[in-house]
Structure formats: C-alpha cells, structure tokens
Motif scaffolding. Sequence first.
Motif, PDB file in Angstrom:
ATOM      1  N   GLU A   7      43.702 -52.780 126.492  1.00  0.00           N
ATOM      2  CA  GLU A   7      44.777 -52.569 127.442  1.00  0.00           C
ATOM      3  C   GLU A   7      45.755 -51.493 126.975  1.00  0.00           C
ATOM      4  O   GLU A   7      46.380 -50.836 127.777  1.00  0.00           O
ATOM      5  CB  GLU A   7      45.518 -53.890 127.702  1.00  0.00           C
ATOM      6  CG  GLU A   7      44.640 -54.895 128.416  1.00  0.00           C
ATOM      7  CD  GLU A   7      45.446 -55.909 129.191  1.00  0.00           C
ATOM      8  OE1 GLU A   7      46.521 -55.561 129.695  1.00  0.00           O
ATOM      9  OE2 GLU A   7      45.011 -57.064 129.275  1.00  0.00           O
ATOM     10  N   ASN A   8      45.895 -51.305 125.683  1.00  0.00           N
ATOM     11  CA  ASN A   8      46.811 -50.272 125.212  1.00  0.00           C
ATOM     12  C   ASN A   8      46.217 -48.887 125.364  1.00  0.00           C
ATOM     13  O   ASN A   8      46.861 -47.903 125.082  1.00  0.00           O
ATOM     14  CB  ASN A   8      47.218 -50.532 123.755  1.00  0.00           C
ATOM     15  CG  ASN A   8      46.020 -50.507 122.813  1.00  0.00           C
ATOM     16  OD1 ASN A   8      44.876 -50.395 123.240  1.00  0.00           O
ATOM     17  ND2 ASN A   8      46.298 -50.629 121.523  1.00  0.00           N
ATOM     18  N   GLU A   9      44.938 -48.816 125.789  1.00  0.00           N
ATOM     19  CA  GLU A   9      44.308 -47.520 125.993  1.00  0.00           C
ATOM     20  C   GLU A   9      44.342 -47.085 127.448  1.00  0.00           C
ATOM     21  O   GLU A   9      43.852 -46.040 127.797  1.00  0.00           O
ATOM     22  CB  GLU A   9      42.851 -47.563 125.505  1.00  0.00           C
ATOM     23  CG  GLU A   9      42.709 -47.736 124.018  1.00  0.00           C
ATOM     24  CD  GLU A   9      43.119 -46.509 123.235  1.00  0.00           C
ATOM     25  OE1 GLU A   9      43.469 -45.494 123.845  1.00  0.00           O
ATOM     26  OE2 GLU A   9      43.099 -46.577 121.998  1.00  0.00           O
ATOM     27  N   GLY A  10      44.833 -47.913 128.341  1.00  0.00           N
ATOM     28  CA  GLY A  10      44.903 -47.509 129.736  1.00  0.00           C
ATOM     29  C   GLY A  10      44.585 -48.669 130.647  1.00  0.00           C
ATOM     30  O   GLY A  10      44.294 -49.779 130.212  1.00  0.00           O
ATOM     31  N   SER A  11      44.659 -48.419 131.920  1.00  0.00           N
ATOM     32  CA  SER A  11      44.416 -49.468 132.905  1.00  0.00           C
ATOM     33  C   SER A  11      42.935 -49.829 132.940  1.00  0.00           C
ATOM     34  O   SER A  11      42.076 -49.065 132.528  1.00  0.00           O
ATOM     35  CB  SER A  11      44.872 -48.997 134.284  1.00  0.00           C
ATOM     36  OG  SER A  11      44.125 -47.872 134.685  1.00  0.00           O
ATOM     37  N   ALA A  56      46.207 -34.616 133.512  1.00  0.00           N
ATOM     38  CA  ALA A  56      46.077 -34.929 132.082  1.00  0.00           C
ATOM     39  C   ALA A  56      46.551 -33.798 131.183  1.00  0.00           C
ATOM     40  O   ALA A  56      46.478 -33.914 129.960  1.00  0.00           O
ATOM     41  CB  ALA A  56      44.623 -35.267 131.770  1.00  0.00           C
ATOM     42  N   GLN A 145      40.027 -42.752 136.215  1.00  0.00           N
ATOM     43  CA  GLN A 145      40.593 -43.938 135.570  1.00  0.00           C
ATOM     44  C   GLN A 145      40.390 -43.937 134.059  1.00  0.00           C
ATOM     45  O   GLN A 145      41.111 -44.628 133.335  1.00  0.00           O
ATOM     46  CB  GLN A 145      39.954 -45.202 136.149  1.00  0.00           C
ATOM     47  CG  GLN A 145      40.214 -45.434 137.624  1.00  0.00           C
ATOM     48  CD  GLN A 145      39.567 -46.721 138.110  1.00  0.00           C
ATOM     49  OE1 GLN A 145      39.673 -47.782 137.499  1.00  0.00           O
ATOM     50  NE2 GLN A 145      38.875 -46.628 139.231  1.00  0.00           N
ATOM     51  N   PHE A 148      43.083 -40.993 129.573  1.00  0.00           N
ATOM     52  CA  PHE A 148      44.370 -41.503 129.106  1.00  0.00           C
ATOM     53  C   PHE A 148      45.257 -40.328 128.750  1.00  0.00           C
ATOM     54  O   PHE A 148      44.832 -39.410 128.042  1.00  0.00           O
ATOM     55  CB  PHE A 148      44.193 -42.399 127.868  1.00  0.00           C
ATOM     56  CG  PHE A 148      43.142 -43.446 128.039  1.00  0.00           C
ATOM     57  CD1 PHE A 148      43.031 -44.149 129.221  1.00  0.00           C
ATOM     58  CD2 PHE A 148      42.247 -43.719 127.017  1.00  0.00           C
ATOM     59  CE1 PHE A 148      42.056 -45.107 129.385  1.00  0.00           C
ATOM     60  CE2 PHE A 148      41.275 -44.684 127.170  1.00  0.00           C
ATOM     61  CZ  PHE A 148      41.170 -45.386 128.361  1.00  0.00           C
ATOM     62  N   LYS A 149      46.479 -40.350 129.232  1.00  0.00           N
ATOM     63  CA  LYS A 149      47.391 -39.258 128.950  1.00  0.00           C
ATOM     64  C   LYS A 149      47.953 -39.419 127.536  1.00  0.00           C
ATOM     65  O   LYS A 149      48.571 -40.412 127.197  1.00  0.00           O
ATOM     66  CB  LYS A 149      48.536 -39.235 129.965  1.00  0.00           C
ATOM     67  CG  LYS A 149      49.468 -38.047 129.834  1.00  0.00           C
ATOM     68  CD  LYS A 149      48.742 -36.750 130.179  1.00  0.00           C
ATOM     69  CE  LYS A 149      49.609 -35.539 129.934  1.00  0.00           C
ATOM     70  NZ  LYS A 149      50.769 -35.444 130.823  1.00  0.00           N
ATOM     71  N   LYS A 150      47.669 -38.420 126.707  1.00  0.00           N
ATOM     72  CA  LYS A 150      48.228 -38.378 125.362  1.00  0.00           C
ATOM     73  C   LYS A 150      48.794 -36.982 125.137  1.00  0.00           C
ATOM     74  O   LYS A 150      48.332 -36.016 125.733  1.00  0.00           O
ATOM     75  CB  LYS A 150      47.165 -38.685 124.303  1.00  0.00           C
ATOM     76  CG  LYS A 150      46.670 -40.123 124.308  1.00  0.00           C
ATOM     77  CD  LYS A 150      45.763 -40.393 123.118  1.00  0.00           C
ATOM     78  CE  LYS A 150      45.348 -41.844 123.048  1.00  0.00           C
ATOM     79  NZ  LYS A 150      44.508 -42.129 121.872  1.00  0.00           N
ATOM     80  N   GLY A 154      45.096 -34.991 127.759  1.00  0.00           N
ATOM     81  CA  GLY A 154      44.451 -36.264 127.987  1.00  0.00           C
ATOM     82  C   GLY A 154      43.316 -36.508 127.012  1.00  0.00           C
ATOM     83  O   GLY A 154      42.808 -35.595 126.357  1.00  0.00           O
ATOM     84  N   TRP A 155      42.922 -37.755 126.922  1.00  0.00           N
ATOM     85  CA  TRP A 155      41.872 -38.191 126.006  1.00  0.00           C
ATOM     86  C   TRP A 155      40.921 -39.074 126.779  1.00  0.00           C
ATOM     87  O   TRP A 155      41.321 -39.846 127.664  1.00  0.00           O
ATOM     88  CB  TRP A 155      42.507 -38.964 124.859  1.00  0.00           C
ATOM     89  CG  TRP A 155      41.565 -39.477 123.806  1.00  0.00           C
ATOM     90  CD1 TRP A 155      41.161 -38.828 122.679  1.00  0.00           C
ATOM     91  CD2 TRP A 155      40.933 -40.759 123.777  1.00  0.00           C
ATOM     92  NE1 TRP A 155      40.314 -39.618 121.943  1.00  0.00           N
ATOM     93  CE2 TRP A 155      40.153 -40.816 122.598  1.00  0.00           C
ATOM     94  CE3 TRP A 155      40.947 -41.856 124.630  1.00  0.00           C
ATOM     95  CZ2 TRP A 155      39.408 -41.932 122.244  1.00  0.00           C
ATOM     96  CZ3 TRP A 155      40.192 -42.964 124.292  1.00  0.00           C
ATOM     97  CH2 TRP A 155      39.432 -42.998 123.100  1.00  0.00           C
TER      98      TRP A 155
END
Length: 630
Positions: A7-11, A56, A145, A148-150, A154-155
């Motif tokens: 969950e900490n990596e995205g939805s 991203a 989906q 992940f925005k980093k 993005g990643w």
Amino acid sequence: MISRMPENEGSLLSPVPQAVNIHEDGFALSPVVWLVTGMDTPPAALLQVETALYHAGVKEVEIRSTPPEGGIAATAMPVVIYMGKFLENQTVSDALDLLGATTAEGFHAEGYVLAAGSTNSGTHMIVLAGMDENGIFYASQTFSQLIFKKDPLGWIPSVTVYDWPSMPVRGVIEGFYGPPWSHEERLNQFSFYSKHKMNAYVYAPKDDPYHREKWRTPYPQDKMAEIKQLVDAAKRNHITFTFAISPGNSITFSDDSEFQKLINKAQAVWDIGVRSFALYLDDIDPALRFPKDKEKFGGDHNPSAAAQAFLLNRFNEEFIKTHPGAKPLITVPTEYYEEGTSPYRERFAALVQPDIIVQWTGIGVVAPSIRVKDAQCIHGIFQHPLLIWDNYPVNDFDRNRLFLAPLYGRDAELYKETEIIGITANPMNEAEASKIPLYTMAEYMWNPTGYEPEESLQKSLLEFSGGREMNALRLFVESCYGSLLNNHKEPLSLKLEPLMDAFWKQKEKRAIGAEANELLHQFLELKNVPNQLQQLGNSNFLRETEPYLIKLSLYGAAGEAAVQLVLMEKEGDASQADTQRVILESLVEKLVSIPKKLSLSAMNSFINRVLGHDALNEGTKADSPAPTIY
C-alpha cells in the motif's frame, strides 16, 4: 497468482486482474521515453499512456513505429514502451518473450498482457499487449495505475499482468424513473466507465419523453446533437452505446405506419453512429388495447407475447439484419423479474427469434441475490442469451434514500454460465454518488472470483476522495448503506450500539465518564461530516447529497444533546437538563422535517429512550419495490 502492490507503493489495481506477479524491483522512468506503436494501437490507449507518463514527470514522449536501431534489446533509450496486439504484432510478441512474459492460453476477447522489466543489456522495457484494441486500451488503464510518482520521475515495478474480463458485457443502463442525467453527467460517466473497464452503456431514461411517452416523435435537433456527442464519446472510451426505445405503452403492434415510425426513430440515430439497439417492453399493461392487434393476435395462446414477438422479430429482420455492423437486438420482456415460468414466458420464448438478447433483473425487481441456479432456470425458460439488468444501486422506487454500499449477493460463478453474457447496472438519479457503488460493480463484472465487497468499497472511497477526508466519507457511506442486497445492514448502528449499551449500564451504576466521552466523540464526528466533505471539492456530489448530509449532521448534534441531557439529569442540574431537552426537541423536529432516510436506526432508539417517547420512528429499511405500471 493474484497479488497486490504494497500500500505504501501506490493504490491497488482496479479491477483486480486475473493474474499478477509484482516483483520487489523496478525502475524509474527517464526524462525521454520512446513509445513504439503499430497500426493496431487505438488512439485512446495512446493518449492514456502519454497522459500517465507526463503526469509522472516525463518531459518528452517520442512516438515511433519501429523499435530502436539494433533491435528491441538495444540500449539507445533508457525506457521503451511497446504497444500492440500480441497475436498480430511481431515486435510486441518478441518484447514479451524477452521479458519472459509469454502469452497465456485461453485468453478471452478484451484480454491483455502487461509486462515491465529490464533486459540483460540494461534496457528498461514496458509492453502493453492486447488480444484486440479493447485489450490494448485496458492495458493502458492498468499501466496508469502502476506508475508511482517519485521525485523527480515516476517509478514502475517489475511486473507481469495477465488479465481479461470474466463477463463480455459490463456496464450501466440509465433506465431509472425520475429526472434523467444531464448531458454533462453522461459524458463524465463515460470517462468513469472506461477507467474501470466497463464497455457498455444503454440509453433508456424512463422520463425522457422521446424514449417512452413520445417514442414516435423525432428528437429535436439540439437533443440529437447531444446524442451524437454521446455516441462519439462512447466510441473514444471503448464503450458500446445502446439506444433503447420503449414503445409498449401505446404502439399498435400490427400497424405498418407505427412500425415505420419505429424504423425512422432507429434510422435517425443509426445515421449519427449508433450500432446497438434495444426495444423495451417492461412496466407496461400487457393487455392488447387496439382492434387491429386483437384481430391479429387475439386467437393466440398468449396474445400479448405473440404481439410483442411479432414486433421484435420484424424489427430484427427489417432493421438489424439489413444494417451491416448492427449488434444483436436487446429486449426486456414484460415479465422480467418473476420466479418460474408462465404462459406468457413460454410463448415469448417460443416465438421470439433466438438471436435476440433478453434482459432479466434476477428474482425480484431489486434482486437480493442472483444465483447460478436462478440464471439456469430462467435461461431454461426463455432459451435466449441473458443480459442481467441489475437494479442496484437504483433508488427510483425510494427517492428518499441513497444506496452507497458495495455490491452484494451476486454469485461469483455467474460468469461461467454461457447463457449470461453480462450485467448492466441501473444506477441512481444521483450520477456522482452512483460512482461509489458502481466502482464495486465494475470490479465484480470484470473478475467476480477476485471480488471482495468491503475491500472494493475501500478502494472506491480512496479513488473518490483522492485520499482526503476518508473517515468522513466512509461515515457518510455507512449512513446510506442498508439495502435488500445486504439484508439492510447498518454499519454505523453496529458500531454505536455497544457504546450506547455501555453508556446506559454506567448510568445505572455510577457517574458516567469514559462512556459518555466516547459517545460524544462519535456524535461529533457525525456532526462534522458535511464540513469535512466540503474539502473534497466535488460540488456535484455535495449538491446531490446535501439533504442527507444535513440530516446526518443533525443526528450528530442530537446525539450530543441527548448525552448532555442524561449527564445533567444524573448530576441533578434541572435547569441545564431542561436547556438540553429543548435543544434536543428542536433538533428532532428538524430531523423529522427531512424526509431523507439514513441507515441509523440505533440513533432513533437512543434519542427516543433519552426523551422517553417515540419522537423518531421513521423506517430505515428499503422495501422490495413492486413494478410500476404506466
């Protein structure tokens, strides 16, 4: 294997894919990304991927028709994305092989493979490969989906997704009574449907006069222009737009001039791009009313079934089959919800041409459950392909209620029945609020065996809120939860009742302390829900739900006043007790004046006990509606 990202990596992915393998590693996107497409890449999928990349932090997307010089494993670019059909595009197939993501056997239409990883030479690759154009489009939705925005870019994880829909037809029918959705609401809905991999929309608002009452009358020019915009938007979103006409209340089934008006109505929307049609015969008096029909069909075993079959078959022969590209005709019989067979159903089944799709709501207008055995039974009666018209979360039978709970009561194995071709959900008049339960229905339609109602609801709330004010949104949803599908479940009452019981027990024993404070905290949360939901910035949702939000807040304030009244009486402060009683009585009057209903029977019982009489006694259950005959 079905797995999910931390969950900490995205939805979480939605709808839940059929099979996912997400690895711990991954890679960052580069400032410039190559996007290698083929002639088979749909524009909407390309746009979806480009948009996700730019969001991203990618600075430039270079679209190419050929792989990098030196082959797909070359290191000319840090990140290369390949899009196309895996059965027809050799470059896409080779890229999948390089990532060890060979296509699985048994893929259905609209299926896709999504793979992301790194080659031995260091090239980062992403492959979006579909069985068909819809599959490529759905791969692009899943890709958006996964990013992940980093900072600064993005990643994406190393991942392999094998996915396809369990049900061929998945969508929504705007088939309710009451004010139809606005043009803008429909356009907004289409974006929502495509995002959640729904592929069908049926235009059938009962109170659109040109759909039902004035079915003979052509749509005015401005309305026809709106329908064309909807048809075009549906195509862009990979949605089949079905145009429905409901002539059963007034048509003379055997009259040639009446039939020609029906043809003219259909031809007008065919000319603007409609390719799917429905003739609906639900909620009508089945008795034949006109002399010509009585003369032609009166001698049949079941005159109404014979007349309806004559119209459906004629339209099928003279319109659908004379228009290349038209999809199979859809209908709703007059007996669309009853259990078991009847003379009407048997005659209808025998006379209606076998390629015509029959819609069925399950057992009951709003079916508490739809089981495999019921589907098998009804198919055995009608002997036609069945498309479920699911009357959830529709609220036209009780306009003082919202149904925001997730979908319950549908067998996970329904999709295995070949006679069931899919589901169209009938939503609420409140378009924006409907998105909360429709999210869960989309998940069920795509992958019933991977569907978990409460988990799906949690994801729906996360998306709907953008992660803001989640507790307030859940409190509101739980106050509009109970329905026939979940046995009138009231999560808030279940939460409050133990606290109330503890409160009353402590009142009898000694001075009340922590129990009162806990109840006051819960009531304060209810009171503050409207203010907190203002932070979502969703004006349409707030407009639709305003009276329900006001009532929930009043319940919270009334609960506070009730607790304070008990505390003042316990302390022997008659003056303050009288003040709190006046406040509570005033709040009760306001509550009673609002006809909207919430799933909060525990609050009614609590307040009535404090006041010593039945000040609040509104029903909280959604009764099973009877069909309305117009």
